[in-house]
Motif scaffolding. Sequence first.
Motif, short mmCIF file in Angstrom:
data_model
loop_
_atom_site.label_atom_id
_atom_site.label_comp_id
_atom_site.label_asym_id
_atom_site.label_seq_id
_atom_site.Cartn_x
_atom_site.Cartn_y
_atom_site.Cartn_z
N PRO A 161 -8.29 -21.73 1.60
CA PRO A 161 -7.90 -22.96 2.30
C PRO A 161 -6.65 -23.59 1.70
O PRO A 161 -6.46 -23.59 0.49
N HIS A 162 -5.79 -24.09 2.57
CA HIS A 162 -4.60 -24.85 2.19
C HIS A 162 -3.62 -24.01 1.36
O HIS A 162 -2.90 -24.55 0.52
N ASP A 163 -3.61 -22.71 1.60
CA ASP A 163 -2.66 -21.85 0.89
C ASP A 163 -2.27 -20.71 1.81
O ASP A 163 -2.93 -20.45 2.84
N PHE A 164 -1.19 -20.04 1.48
CA PHE A 164 -0.75 -18.88 2.24
C PHE A 164 -0.09 -17.91 1.27
O PHE A 164 0.29 -18.25 0.16
N GLN A 165 0.06 -16.67 1.71
CA GLN A 165 0.64 -15.62 0.89
C GLN A 165 1.86 -15.04 1.57
O GLN A 165 2.05 -15.18 2.79
N ALA A 166 2.68 -14.36 0.77
CA ALA A 166 3.86 -13.67 1.30
C ALA A 166 3.77 -12.21 0.91
O ALA A 166 3.40 -11.87 -0.23
N VAL A 167 4.09 -11.33 1.84
CA VAL A 167 4.10 -9.90 1.57
C VAL A 167 5.43 -9.33 2.05
O VAL A 167 5.98 -9.78 3.07
N LEU A 168 5.96 -8.38 1.30
CA LEU A 168 7.23 -7.76 1.65
C LEU A 168 7.08 -6.89 2.88
O LEU A 168 6.16 -6.08 2.99
N GLU A 169 8.00 -7.05 3.81
CA GLU A 169 8.04 -6.22 5.01
C GLU A 169 8.99 -5.04 4.80
O GLU A 169 10.06 -5.19 4.17
N ARG A 170 8.62 -3.89 5.31
CA ARG A 170 9.50 -2.73 5.21
C ARG A 170 10.77 -2.98 6.01
O ARG A 170 10.73 -3.42 7.16
N PRO A 171 11.95 -2.72 5.40
CA PRO A 171 13.21 -2.97 6.13
C PRO A 171 13.39 -1.97 7.26
O PRO A 171 12.79 -0.90 7.29
N PHE A 176 9.12 3.15 0.00
CA PHE A 176 8.14 3.09 1.08
C PHE A 176 7.90 4.51 1.60
O PHE A 176 8.86 5.27 1.81
N PRO A 177 6.66 4.90 1.83
CA PRO A 177 6.38 6.26 2.33
C PRO A 177 6.72 6.37 3.81
O PRO A 177 6.89 5.36 4.50
N PRO A 178 6.83 7.57 4.31
CA PRO A 178 7.04 7.74 5.76
C PRO A 178 5.88 7.15 6.55
O PRO A 178 4.72 7.15 6.08
N HIS A 179 6.21 6.64 7.72
CA HIS A 179 5.17 6.07 8.59
C HIS A 179 5.54 6.41 10.04
O HIS A 179 6.03 5.57 10.79
N ALA A 228 0.84 -1.21 0.00
CA ALA A 228 0.00 0.00 0.00
C ALA A 228 0.87 1.26 0.00
O ALA A 228 1.85 1.36 0.75
N ASN A 229 0.50 2.21 -0.87
CA ASN A 229 1.11 3.55 -0.90
C ASN A 229 2.58 3.55 -1.28
O ASN A 229 3.30 4.52 -1.03
N CYS A 230 3.07 2.46 -1.85
CA CYS A 230 4.46 2.41 -2.28
C CYS A 230 4.59 2.80 -3.75
O CYS A 230 3.71 2.52 -4.56
N THR A 231 5.69 3.45 -4.07
CA THR A 231 6.01 3.78 -5.46
C THR A 231 7.01 2.77 -5.99
O THR A 231 8.03 2.52 -5.34
N ILE A 232 6.72 2.20 -7.16
CA ILE A 232 7.56 1.13 -7.68
C ILE A 232 8.10 1.53 -9.04
O ILE A 232 7.34 1.94 -9.93
N LYS A 233 9.39 1.42 -9.20
CA LYS A 233 10.03 1.73 -10.47
C LYS A 233 10.71 0.47 -10.99
O LYS A 233 11.43 -0.22 -10.26
N VAL A 234 10.45 0.16 -12.26
CA VAL A 234 11.04 -1.01 -12.91
C VAL A 234 12.27 -0.56 -13.69
O VAL A 234 12.18 0.33 -14.54
N ILE A 235 13.40 -1.17 -13.39
CA ILE A 235 14.65 -0.82 -14.05
C ILE A 235 14.98 -1.92 -15.05
O ILE A 235 15.21 -3.07 -14.68
N THR A 236 14.97 -1.56 -16.33
CA THR A 236 15.18 -2.52 -17.41
C THR A 236 16.53 -2.24 -18.05
O THR A 236 16.90 -1.09 -18.21
N PRO A 237 17.30 -3.25 -18.46
CA PRO A 237 16.97 -4.68 -18.45
C PRO A 237 17.58 -5.42 -17.28
O PRO A 237 17.81 -6.62 -17.37
N ARG A 238 17.87 -4.74 -16.18
CA ARG A 238 18.60 -5.39 -15.10
C ARG A 238 17.73 -6.31 -14.26
O ARG A 238 18.20 -6.90 -13.31
N LYS A 239 16.44 -6.37 -14.59
CA LYS A 239 15.52 -7.15 -13.77
C LYS A 239 15.63 -6.68 -12.32
O LYS A 239 15.94 -7.45 -11.42
N GLU A 240 15.37 -5.41 -12.14
CA GLU A 240 15.49 -4.80 -10.82
C GLU A 240 14.29 -3.91 -10.55
O GLU A 240 13.75 -3.27 -11.47
N LEU A 241 13.87 -3.87 -9.30
CA LEU A 241 12.78 -3.02 -8.86
C LEU A 241 13.31 -2.05 -7.81
O LEU A 241 14.12 -2.44 -6.97
N ALA A 242 12.83 -0.84 -7.86
CA ALA A 242 13.11 0.13 -6.80
C ALA A 242 11.78 0.45 -6.13
O ALA A 242 10.88 1.03 -6.75
#
Length: 844
Positions: free
Chosen positions: A834-844, A803-806, A786-800
């Motif tokens: 049922p019988h599944d789970f998800q993963a979400v990135l935690e702010r460092p 995270f907003p202030p909290h 939520a509320n994050c800005t995501i930049k895709v850096i090509t072709p390095r297969k990298e994401l920036a």
Amino acid sequence: MEINPPDQAAPEKTARKNRRKRGKKPQGRGGEITSRIGPPPAGASSVQPPAKPGKSIGPGPKSPPSGAYPPHFALDVVQSLLERCPEDFISGTFRINAKSYKDAYVSHPDPQCPDIHVYDFLDRNRAMHQDQVVVQLKAQDQWNILHEKIQEYLDEGQPAEQGPEDLALMASALDLTGSGRGLRGPRGLPRSARTRPESGGGSHCAYEYPRATVMAHPLWKKFVQPTAKVVCITEAQHTRLAAGRLRKFPDGNPNFALFAPEDSRVPRLKIQRGDCPPEFFARPQDFEHMLFIGQMIRWDMGHTALGKIAKVIGSYDDIAARSIANLAEKGIDHSDFPESIPEHLPPLPFVIPESEIQNRRDLRPDCVFTIDPKTARDLDDALSVTDLSDDRFKIGVHIADVSHFVKEDDPIDVIARDRATSVYLIDRVIPMLPRVLCEDLCSLSPAEDRLTFSVEWIMNGNGDIQEEWFGRTVIRNCCKLAYEHAQGMLDHPDKDWTPEELPPVEFPWTYKDLSNRVNTLNQLALKLRSKRVANGSLRLDNLKLAFTLDKETALPVGYQLYEHRHSNKLIEEFMLLANMRVAQKLNDSFPNLAVLRCHPPPKEQPLMKAANLLNRCGVPMNVSSSKAIAASLEQAARERSPQEYLVITNNLTKPMELARYFCAGCENPDNFRHYALAVDLYTHFTSPIRRYPDVLVHRLLDYALTNRTPDWNEFTIQKWVNHCNTKKTSAKAASEFSSLMFLALFIKNCGPIQADAIVCDVGDFAFEVLIPSVAVVKRVYLDRLANCTIKVITPRKELAIQFPPHPPEFPDPHVQSIRFLSKVSVKLFFDGTPHDFQAVLERP
């Protein structure tokens, strides 16, 4: 998860958009990312074999009615086409991408070529995942251009190596950032200058290359992906069963219900009213949480097949019901054995007849023991070692003599051949053989006389074999050790062990005798392993979870990573040696009938893709041979953290082919070699209680030792082992699903769980992480941030990711880079599925 295929094929723009939402492009073997420049044509209304000049193939199938699938060619027709037109018709295993059900693949016989792409339902022509099929290649102007692969090739070269064809590619490139054609510039253009807007699509490629220019390049085969359509299903390996739920059609159809499978690779089924539960149409809400097994009956047209309800399993949320569904949809027989089974076995308690002992080498006076998991009850291998002095040792590998009790074609043999393997789930084992055989007659239980098939060697302290003997034996296991017990003996070789610390040992042997022998075997095993590694043997270990279950509820209350100790490696080394030596014996005795096991080398392009990624990320990786890979991994193990090393091995596992059984008379000798073990001949001899190929190997070995020839033919043997290959794949999938299901249940009941993870793949809308603590690879979707800005850096297969202030904990914004081998923190949680789970990135 995609559950219901749409009723109509979406146009390419929509299909591409859907793939972006999943965070991936279509993938072939080894996670190869492909790029399409347009949808493949729907194809002709019939599959007509191409006529060659001067050749008459005969009439093809008649054109189908509008909207119907083309009829399949007859088997004799496709066999002729495979022989006469091998450049146009190719056979192989059909693989459907579970994350993108419209994309399917067949391996190309040319290792220089990518997997053959079969797109959407019409070209699939009713083929299901794991079916054996024959495909007809489309014209080259309909093949996919792999833009990303071209870009990688140009990025990785040096300016001095530029040829005219390379310059032509760069000059003709279409810049997807909107700058126009011909703006790639020299290879020295900084990668950071080639970034795409955040609104870009799912592709990592910043450029597209014209087909004519690509096809004129000398390496064009690496830059295009053949496309094809299925013309024949030679063997329907898929069960045509699926777990799912029943619902009414949106239009209120009173004659049919809709079965929605959980597996997106299976089409939806129309279920006739008479096959539905009696109360379903009156009270469909009562069945919303019921799990059913649907069976396909007929699939003539469209994306929906005709089916029936094969079984009502139970509540969708019930783990026992989901386990049964897991077995059913993978075609695993978990029914009870027939009550007549005891009629075909000797009465209990079993006493070996004296006449049988006279026909065997009697090893009961020797110190023979087993090393197995603590909870094991089917003990099928034992070891012995005797110090002969003068740096000479007699080593024995003793395997349960299943073939003495299970005769060819008797009722037990027929069932075992059909099951082909035991299946190991978290909460149960589905045995290949009746338990009276697995856990009594054949199991090498302590303090019991048992019949075995043995290999004995005289070897020196360096592990060099000086003499070898194969034959039937009688043994008496003096002690049932667990891996933990043997490891303790290796860690403390001089310790005086007590009865409170170890299982009982049968007189006249002592714990000191056992400890000395375990340590002697380990020293020899180290020598054997050193030789294998020097010859190029490669090991790519995967993590595995072991669960602790509540004794009353059988629900998970804890888990731990399975530890591969030196004691495990000790056993493994002598089992490998026995398998290799038996393979050589069988191939010498029956060059056309030997049941062997090969491991094909990895396909070149996916392997190079994995190696290039590692090299770009500072992990030197030479993949010219299995020995070179092993050496590179050894260096990585020294220089990288254990967690990073796991991702590196996982990255190299993806391009690897599956090992398979085969009959020597049905395979080119050039394909006999086992790539990972770096040996010319290999088989499975050491686990006949749980693997049917081992039973066949025992029988062949007995024929060889008694100078007899079996009344078998190579085609029948190949049919048996093909079935075993399929069942082994199904068993592995069932086991992995069981582990994930119990992990999901643990997270639901005890979670959420915070875990450290390592990034192993990056897309524009998601990235994948390996989570060592729970031994899984999980996809992390960026739309959950939520509320994050995501930049895709090509072709390095990298994401920036910004995270907003909290406040007050995080008063300032923070940018986190997501690239291959990045360390991140994730939260694993139950999201209601049922019988599944998800993963979400935690702010460092």
